[in-house]
Enzyme design. Structure first.
Site: not given
Length: 242
Positions: A120, A168, A180
């Site tokens: 990510c 994240h 993502h």
């Protein structure tokens, strides 16, 4: 019309344009304006020489003069600062989204930053690198960059959404969707945003949401440059016909 006469006329035209731009703009330009004038004159002389079949001198100088006239500047990388929006690259939020979409389908690989695989934060770092903006590598550091956006209702395409725990990061693409790199076994994708404001640690805007409108001064300078270009082209045509 001789080259000497043409160059003399160019000097007169430039004086008139400088007057249109206003005294303050002329004062700020200083010696760099004189250098630009010399480069532009040399560029025009070479173009006129080519049009009339005579020998030109200084192709490199002509190219430099053209760059000075058009105002083009090489793209450079800028750091994504904390507490400030990175404007030096010229990138906007829509550019972030467009570039991120190039990586749709890339598999998740922990620590990856290439099309062979990325995680990510690697995706975020790579996208901004493509746009000339240097970002930190990991989520906790990325969460400090740019300026904070108050809530999801204020989020714009290109903003970064970081959940609590900072484990994240996703890129907001607009219309309630995010892009993502999810987790091992998945690939880069666009999905409906599942975070609520209560889930979010911070929303960060790294580059402007949209391009800023040109200022009155920029518009006036652009108009003056258009007048100069038109005058030079007209004189080139009359010079080649002589």
């Amino acid at each position: 019309m001789s080259v000497e006469a043409v160059l003399s006329r160019i000097s007169e035209i430039r004086s008139q344009i400088d007057t249109l731009r206003g005294g303050s703009a002329v004062a700020t330009a200083g010696s760099s304006s004189a250098g630009s004038s010399a480069a532009s004159s040399s560029a025009f002389a070479d173009a006129l020489a080519t049009a009339t079949g005579t020998t030109g001198t200084g192709t490199a100088t002509a190219a430099a003069g053209a760059a000075a006239t058009t105002g083009t500047v090489p793209a450079t990388s800028v750091d994504a600062g904390a507490g400030t929006i990175a404007t030096g690259s010229g990138a906007t939020g829509s550019d972030v989204v467009a570039d991120a979409k190039k990586y749709l389908g890339v598999p998740y690989v922990f620590g990856g930053t290439t099309t062979a695989g990325m995680d990510c934060s690697g995706l975020v770092q790579t996208v901004f690198k493509d746009l000339g903006v240097t970002m930190p590598r990991v989520v906790p550091d990325q969460a400090k960059m740019g300026v904070e956006v108050g809530s999801l209702k204020d989020a714009q395409p290109g903003d970064l959404i970081i959940p609590k725990g900072e484990g994240h990061v996703v890129i907001y693409v607009g219309d309630g969707k995010v892009l993502h790199a999810p987790r091992p076994g998945k690939d880069v994708r666009i999905v409906d945003n599942w975070y609520s404001d209560a889930d979010i640690a911070t929303i960060r805007r790294i580059v402007p949401a949209q391009a800023s409108a040109p200022t009155a001064a920029t518009t006036a300078t652009s108009s003056a440059t258009d007048l100069q270009t038109a005058a030079l082209l007209s004189m080139m045509q009359s010079g080649s016909a002589a």
